[in-house]
Design an enzyme around this catalytic site. Structure first.
Site, PDB file in Angstrom:
ATOM      1  N   LYS A 176       0.840  -1.204   0.000  1.00 43.42           N
ATOM      2  CA  LYS A 176       0.000   0.000   0.000  1.00 43.42           C
ATOM      3  C   LYS A 176       0.872   1.250   0.000  1.00 43.42           C
ATOM      4  CE  LYS A 176      -3.904  -1.893   2.654  1.00 43.42           C
ATOM      5  NZ  LYS A 176      -4.950  -1.663   1.654  1.00 43.42           N
TER       6      LYS A 176
ATOM      7  N   ARG B  88     -10.166 -11.692   2.369  1.00 43.46           N
ATOM      8  CA  ARG B  88     -10.967 -12.802   1.841  1.00 43.46           C
ATOM      9  C   ARG B  88     -10.186 -14.115   1.909  1.00 43.46           C
ATOM     10  NH1 ARG B  88     -11.487  -9.633  -3.775  1.00 43.46           N
ATOM     11  NH2 ARG B  88     -11.193  -7.933  -2.304  1.00 43.46           N
TER      12      ARG B  88
END
Ligand code: BES
Ligand code: MN
Ligand code: ZN
Length: 515
Positions: free
Chosen positions: A281, A355
């Protein structure tokens, strides 16, 4: 811990209470009617009304000091309009926040306040319960202070809140729910606020164990890397493999009903820090990714509340927890891993890690033969774009479950909004190199994430709450919100009530002799 008490108090009785501050909640109607009543509070309300300074309109606030006949040193009149839950919540938050006791040596270190809801006595029972719930929640959150990583923690000034209503006995059950909920919310906030080095997977596991310790009805087991490997959670392990911190898989059980009753399973995303991994990020605001265990924190918070409230329901909490770090051993874009379900996953983006840990927990959930599974995750930035910071994203393959969750949130101002799950949304997850890819394109990112999870949740009614926009606040008010503990607790307690009704109906049938 903030202490709450519920008392039957008229305005006259509230005036006689010994406290640092008396908050009088006003509706427009009560403000108008005050002129016809006696007593110091009525007199104050009547003159505030006739002078036009405070007529009960939502948001209007008036402070007064050392009034004859009122025992509290300070009084705040605050308008709550018609007395809806939203108006009450805003009014209480504003009044508690407006009260900043002087910081001189003479000022009391700890203060107690009385909040009078007597003006709401004309509300219907349901509306009154919501107003009470909201009063308890709002006064707790307006007075919460974070302390863990401060060298000289500022103590919480507010020690006790007495809520005055016209019928304390009739509202006792709702009050017990609200105060238990506050404890859960504060537990969730506390853990979500802790920095990544204070809230590692190991420490989260210890927090869960100590939550269960000495509390009847709550059990906890914490699995480490070896046990998780044995279970075949290859997807979860792949996220963790770039980190020096060992992963934890937390299993919490609350048993409030007969063993034969299928549990509700809550699955919380417990990424204690999300750098993005090799798909790293950008630096600005990366610190906020310490909140990426907000789902896990909400599950812990619900268990805290359950241990206090003890409703007749069975609940399982599952928390896969690890860090997502870049490293020489970290999982790489394009790597294919095998999940516990046997499905292979191509990890195209290591930043879509939530996920990957949740899918194995969803498979693990099957062993509990659950009546429903709800996962809670700070899953996608796309959900923040779609719904902002007000409502959590709700995704479900089951209409009844979706409706129950939506209603549970509405009732406690912890709202969510249902999003679609058309199969066409899963197109983008197709890949040549595995059964499924972990990301699709940018479009509809919150939905494609949910579509990924749905593949692992086919064996039971399932719902997914994307809380990326609601679990914490950025900017000046930076910090965890404790959401969606109120929604989840409400849902679980409603399940208890529904099951009681079914059980009750069955017993009646049996008891009735056939003619
Ligand atoms: N934890 C983030 C989601 C997130 C982002 C929460 C911003 C709150 C604010 C999650 O692990 C993530 O990085 N998701 C990616 C998914 C993408 C790579 C498909 C995202 O949302 O950008
Ligand atoms: Mn991520
Ligand atoms: Zn994440």
């Amino acid at each position: 811990m903030l202490n709450f008490e519920l008392k039957t108090l008229s305005w006259a009785q509230a005036a006689a209470q010994n406290a640092s501050l008396l908050i009088v909640l006003l509706t427009k109607a009560a403000s108008r009617a005050a002129a016809t009543s006696e007593g110091p509070v009525s007199a104050l309300v009547a003159s505030a009304h006739s002078s036009g300074d405070c007529d009960g309109s939502a948001g209007k606030l008036l402070q007064a000091y050392a009034l004859p006949g009122i025992r509290a040193q300070r009084v705040i009149l605050v308008g709550a309009g018609e007395g809806t839950a939203r108006e009450v919540s805003k009014a209480v938050a504003a009044a508690v926040a407006a009260y900043k006791p002087a910081t001189t040596d003479k000022a009391p270190k700890q203060v107690d306040i009385v909040i009078s809801l007597a003006a709401l006595s004309t509300l219907q029972r349901d509306a009154m319960l919501r107003a009470l719930d909201t009063t308890v929640q709002a006064s707790a959150s307006a007075s919460y202070v974070y302390t863990t990583s401060k060298s000289k923690p500022q103590p919480r000034r507010l020690a006790k809140v007495t809520v005055g209503v016209s019928d304390a006995r009739g509202l006792q059950e709702g009050f017990a729910h609200a105060s238990a909920c506050v404890q859960g919310v504060e537990f969730a906030k506390e853990w979500a606020n802790r920095p990544g080095n204070y809230a590692t997977p190991t420490k989260l596991g210890e927090a869960a164990l100590s939550l269960a310790k000495g509390r009847s009805g709550v059990e906890c087991e914490v699995l480490g890397p070896k046990q998780v490997a044995k279970l075949g959670m290859g997807s979860f392990m792949a996220v963790s493999q770039g980190s020096e911190e060992p992963l934890r898989f937390i299993v919490l059980r609350y048993s409030g009903a007969a063993k034969s009753q299928a549990p509700v399973v809550l699955v919380g995303k417990g990424i204690t820090f999300d750098t993005g991994g090799i798909s790293i990020k950008p630096a600005p605001e990366m610190d906020e990714m310490k909140f990426d265990m907000g789902g896990a924190a909400s599950v812990l918070g619900v268990f805290k509340a359950l241990s206090v409230l003890k409703p007749k329901v069975n609940v399982v909490g599952l928390i896969p927890s690890c860090e997502n770090m870049p490293d020489g051993r970290a999982v790489k874009p394009g790597d294919v891993v095998t999940s516990m379900s046997g499905q292979t996953i191509e990890i195209l983006n290591t930043d879509a890690e939530g996920r990957l840990i949740l899918c194995d927990a969803l498979t693990y959930a099957e062993r509990f033969k659950p009546q429903a599974v709800v996962d809670i995750a700070t899953l996608t930035g796309a959900c923040v774009i779609a719904l902002g910071h007000l409502r959590s994203g709700l995704f479900s393959s089951d209409d009844a479950l979706a409706a129950a969750l939506q209603a549970a949130g509405d009732a406690t101002l912890d709202t969510c909004w249902r999003m679609p799950l058309d199969d066409e949304y899963a197109e983008g997850l197709k890949t040549h190199f595995a059964d499924v890819a972990n990301v699709a394109g940018r479009a509809g990112g919150a939905i494609t994430a949910a579509k990924f999870l749905q593949r692992f949740a086919s064996k039971y009614p399932w719902a997914h709450l994307d809380i990326a926009g609601t679990a914490w606040k950025s900017g000046a008010a930076k910090g965890a919100t404790g959401r969606p503990v109120p929604l989840l607790l409400n849902y679980v307690v409603n399940q208890a009530a529904a099951q009681q009704n079914i059980a009750g109906a069955a017993t009646k049938k049996v008891a009735k002799p056939k003619v």
